[in-house]
Write an enzyme that holds these catalytic residues in place. Structure first.
Site, PDB file in Angstrom:
ATOM      1  N   LYS A   1      35.889  32.209  35.783  1.00 18.49           N
ATOM      2  CA  LYS A   1      36.758  31.813  34.656  1.00 18.49           C
ATOM      3  C   LYS A   1      36.827  30.299  34.551  1.00 18.49           C
ATOM      4  O   LYS A   1      36.800  29.606  35.589  1.00 18.49           O
ATOM      5  CB  LYS A   1      38.184  32.360  34.873  1.00 18.49           C
TER       6      LYS A   1
ATOM      7  N   TYR B   1      40.243  29.294  41.951  1.00 17.99           N
ATOM      8  CA  TYR B   1      40.453  29.910  43.269  1.00 17.99           C
ATOM      9  C   TYR B   1      39.770  29.099  44.376  1.00 17.99           C
ATOM     10  O   TYR B   1      39.997  29.324  45.558  1.00 17.99           O
ATOM     11  CB  TYR B   1      39.923  31.359  43.320  1.00 17.99           C
TER      12      TYR B   1
ATOM     13  N   HIS C   1      40.596  31.387  31.258  1.00 16.81           N
ATOM     14  CA  HIS C   1      41.599  31.848  32.229  1.00 16.81           C
ATOM     15  C   HIS C   1      43.000  32.023  31.609  1.00 16.81           C
ATOM     16  O   HIS C   1      43.686  33.009  31.886  1.00 16.81           O
ATOM     17  CB  HIS C   1      41.645  30.869  33.410  1.00 16.81           C
TER      18      HIS C   1
ATOM     19  N   ASP D   1      35.457  39.510  41.156  1.00 15.31           N
ATOM     20  CA  ASP D   1      36.182  38.664  40.204  1.00 15.31           C
ATOM     21  C   ASP D   1      36.698  37.407  40.889  1.00 15.31           C
ATOM     22  O   ASP D   1      37.577  37.475  41.745  1.00 15.31           O
ATOM     23  CB  ASP D   1      37.380  39.447  39.634  1.00 15.31           C
TER      24      ASP D   1
HETATM   25  N1  LIG Z   1      43.329  36.177  35.341  1.00 12.80           N
HETATM   26  C1  LIG Z   1      44.370  35.837  36.042  1.00 12.80           C
HETATM   27  O1  LIG Z   1      45.182  35.007  35.617  1.00 12.80           O
HETATM   28  C2  LIG Z   1      44.593  36.461  37.374  1.00 12.80           C
HETATM   29  C3  LIG Z   1      45.805  36.263  38.048  1.00 12.80           C
HETATM   30  C4  LIG Z   1      45.996  36.880  39.278  1.00 12.80           C
HETATM   31  C5  LIG Z   1      44.979  37.661  39.814  1.00 12.80           C
HETATM   32  N2  LIG Z   1      43.779  37.808  39.148  1.00 12.80           N
HETATM   33  C6  LIG Z   1      42.672  38.626  39.705  1.00 12.80           C
HETATM   34  O2  LIG Z   1      43.155  39.925  40.020  1.00 12.80           O
HETATM   35  C7  LIG Z   1      42.904  40.196  41.411  1.00 12.80           C
HETATM   36  C8  LIG Z   1      43.945  41.121  41.980  1.00 12.80           C
HETATM   37  O3  LIG Z   1      45.247  40.590  41.851  1.00 12.80           O
HETATM   38  P1  LIG Z   1      46.079  39.941  43.085  1.00 12.80           P
HETATM   39  O4  LIG Z   1      45.165  39.468  44.117  1.00 12.80           O
HETATM   40  O5  LIG Z   1      47.004  38.959  42.481  1.00 12.80           O
HETATM   41  O6  LIG Z   1      47.000  41.119  43.611  1.00 12.80           O
HETATM   42  P2  LIG Z   1      46.855  42.689  43.956  1.00 12.80           P
HETATM   43  O7  LIG Z   1      45.445  43.104  43.976  1.00 12.80           O
HETATM   44  O8  LIG Z   1      47.824  43.397  43.090  1.00 12.80           O
HETATM   45  O9  LIG Z   1      47.461  42.735  45.424  1.00 12.80           O
HETATM   46  C9  LIG Z   1      46.856  42.100  46.503  1.00 12.80           C
HETATM   47  C10 LIG Z   1      47.809  42.189  47.694  1.00 12.80           C
HETATM   48  O10 LIG Z   1      47.984  43.538  48.100  1.00 12.80           O
HETATM   49  C11 LIG Z   1      47.522  43.721  49.439  1.00 12.80           C
HETATM   50  N3  LIG Z   1      46.800  44.995  49.460  1.00 12.80           N
HETATM   51  C12 LIG Z   1      45.605  45.278  48.860  1.00 12.80           C
HETATM   52  N4  LIG Z   1      45.267  46.560  49.038  1.00 12.80           N
HETATM   53  C13 LIG Z   1      46.269  47.122  49.775  1.00 12.80           C
HETATM   54  C14 LIG Z   1      46.481  48.414  50.299  1.00 12.80           C
HETATM   55  N5  LIG Z   1      45.623  49.412  50.086  1.00 12.80           N
HETATM   56  N6  LIG Z   1      47.620  48.636  51.017  1.00 12.80           N
HETATM   57  C15 LIG Z   1      48.503  47.650  51.238  1.00 12.80           C
HETATM   58  N7  LIG Z   1      48.353  46.391  50.760  1.00 12.80           N
HETATM   59  C16 LIG Z   1      47.243  46.131  50.041  1.00 12.80           C
HETATM   60  C17 LIG Z   1      46.649  42.527  49.757  1.00 12.80           C
HETATM   61  O11 LIG Z   1      46.753  42.142  51.119  1.00 12.80           O
HETATM   62  P3  LIG Z   1      45.467  42.023  52.103  1.00 12.80           P
HETATM   63  O12 LIG Z   1      44.464  41.108  51.449  1.00 12.80           O
HETATM   64  O13 LIG Z   1      46.077  41.477  53.345  1.00 12.80           O
HETATM   65  O14 LIG Z   1      44.954  43.431  52.262  1.00 12.80           O
HETATM   66  C18 LIG Z   1      47.309  41.432  48.892  1.00 12.80           C
HETATM   67  O15 LIG Z   1      48.424  40.879  49.545  1.00 12.80           O
HETATM   68  C19 LIG Z   1      42.899  38.790  42.011  1.00 12.80           C
HETATM   69  O16 LIG Z   1      42.383  38.759  43.315  1.00 12.80           O
HETATM   70  C20 LIG Z   1      42.120  38.029  40.988  1.00 12.80           C
HETATM   71  O17 LIG Z   1      40.732  38.275  41.127  1.00 12.80           O
HETATM   72  C21 LIG Z   1      43.587  37.219  37.945  1.00 12.80           C
END
Ligand SMILES: NC(=O)c1ccc[n+]([C@@H]2O[C@H](COP(=O)([O-])OP(=O)(O)OC[C@H]3O[C@@H](n4cnc5c(N)ncnc54)[C@H](OP(=O)(O)O)[C@@H]3O)[C@@H](O)[C@H]2O)c1
Length: 276
Positions: free
Chosen positions: A79, A54, A112, A49
């Site tokens: 997106k 990004y 988005h 994704d």
């Molecule tokens: N549509 C939208 O508006 C929108 C908005 C936000 C996000 N998204 C999508 O959703 C995806 C996920 O959301 P997100 O990136 O915001 O946050 P998330 O997946 O909730 O959290 C990511 C964070 O958690 C850490 N992490 C991941 N796995 C872990 C584990 N097993 N143990 C400890 N820490 C861990 C990562 O650090 P490290 O990388 O250092 O491991 C990073 O700091 C995004 O990457 C994006 O593709 C979409």
């Protein structure tokens, strides 16, 4: 329930989408994103994704190419960003994203954010891309129930997916029920609340009971609620850990306890009140 990392849900147009994928928000363009995409694909992930905003679509494309997985086995989402919304500008933004990704077709293209006064025209462009066979499924992101109702009032094609912030502090039960009733697949962003939920005491307790990590418990909760999940990590051991959730099951009591953590608390903006 999905049995493994490759299992899919069937979207309302018949396209199969993996229940689990890798998110790449805040992953740097260049080697960081190339390596995380390759690590995910090497470990059995099929779904990635990204988003134009990004600014890492080129690296995502490079990672896909270098991983050598046949294109038809993958599920790639990007997106259209807010400043590109509108009919012609969305068609143009799509072409730009495809050039950067280096792909012939896309699996899922999302609006988005629900930019007021724009998203209906943007949706018409997505419908055209879908009808032209350039994208296999189209959907939205950050749409509340009222946005979905408004969009569907004029849409020819119902969105197949709604990707929203979703985690135990933001359970979105009304939206989830609405999406299920409409056949719109919900997908969780920031499933780990960007790491904030990993030391939540109730989740720690449930994780200890199952001999799993808190991240694994949260991601399993997504799947048991029939929500696609796309955690982000740039670390291969966490990419592996996050996907290792198919060998245990949360009980009804575990699910109730996790559901009861909801406090309607967001890590990102409310789609009714964003200024970008
Ligand atoms: N549509 C939208 O508006 C929108 C908005 C936000 C996000 N998204 C999508 O959703 C995806 C996920 O959301 P997100 O990136 O915001 O946050 P998330 O997946 O909730 O959290 C990511 C964070 O958690 C850490 N992490 C991941 N796995 C872990 C584990 N097993 N143990 C400890 N820490 C861990 C990562 O650090 P490290 O990388 O250092 O491991 C990073 O700091 C995004 O990457 C994006 O593709 C979409």
């Amino acid at each position: 329930m999905p049995q493994n990392l490759q299992d899919t849900t069937t979207l309302h147009n018949g396209v199969k989408m993996p229940w689990f994928g890798l998110g790449v928000f805040k992953v740097q363009e260049g080697s960081e994103v190339v390596e995380s995409v390759k690590a995910a694909l090497r470990n059995g992930y099929k779904s990635i994704d990204t988003a134009a905003v990004y600014r890492n679509e080129e690296g995502v494309g490079q990672g896909i190419k270098e991983a050598g997985v046949p294109r038809e086995k993958l599920f790639i989402t990007t997106k259209v960003w807010n400043s590109d919304q509108g009919y012609e500008s969305t068609l143009q933004a799509f072409e730009t994203s495809m050039e950067k990704l280096g792909l012939e077709y896309l699996d899922l293209y999302l609006i988005h954010w629900p930019v007021a006064g724009k998203y209906k025209e943007t949706w018409k462009a997505l419908e055209k891309l879908y009808k032209d066979g350039k994208v296999r499924a189209i959907g939205v992101s950050n749409f509340h129930v009222h946005h979905l109702k408004d969009l569907m009032a004029d849409a020819e094609i119902k969105p197949m997916v709604n990707q929203v912030e979703y985690h135990p502090h933001l359970a979105q039960t009304e939206l989830l029920e609405f999406c299920k009733a409409e056949g719109i697949q919900m997908e969780a962003w920031s499933p780990l609340k960007q790491g904030e939920l990993l030391s939540e005491p109730t989740i720690v307790e449930i994780a200890e009971k199952h001999k799993k990590s808190t991240a694994q418990v949260i991601l399993r909760w997504d799947l048991q609620n029939e929500v696609i999940t796309i955690p982000k990590s740039v670390k291969e051991h966490r990419i592996i850990e996050n996907a290792d959730i198919f060998d245990f099951e949360l009980s009804a009591d575990d699910m109730d306890r996790l559901n009861s953590l909801n406090k309607n608390e967001r890590v990102g903006p409310d789609p009714d009140n964003f200024d970008f």
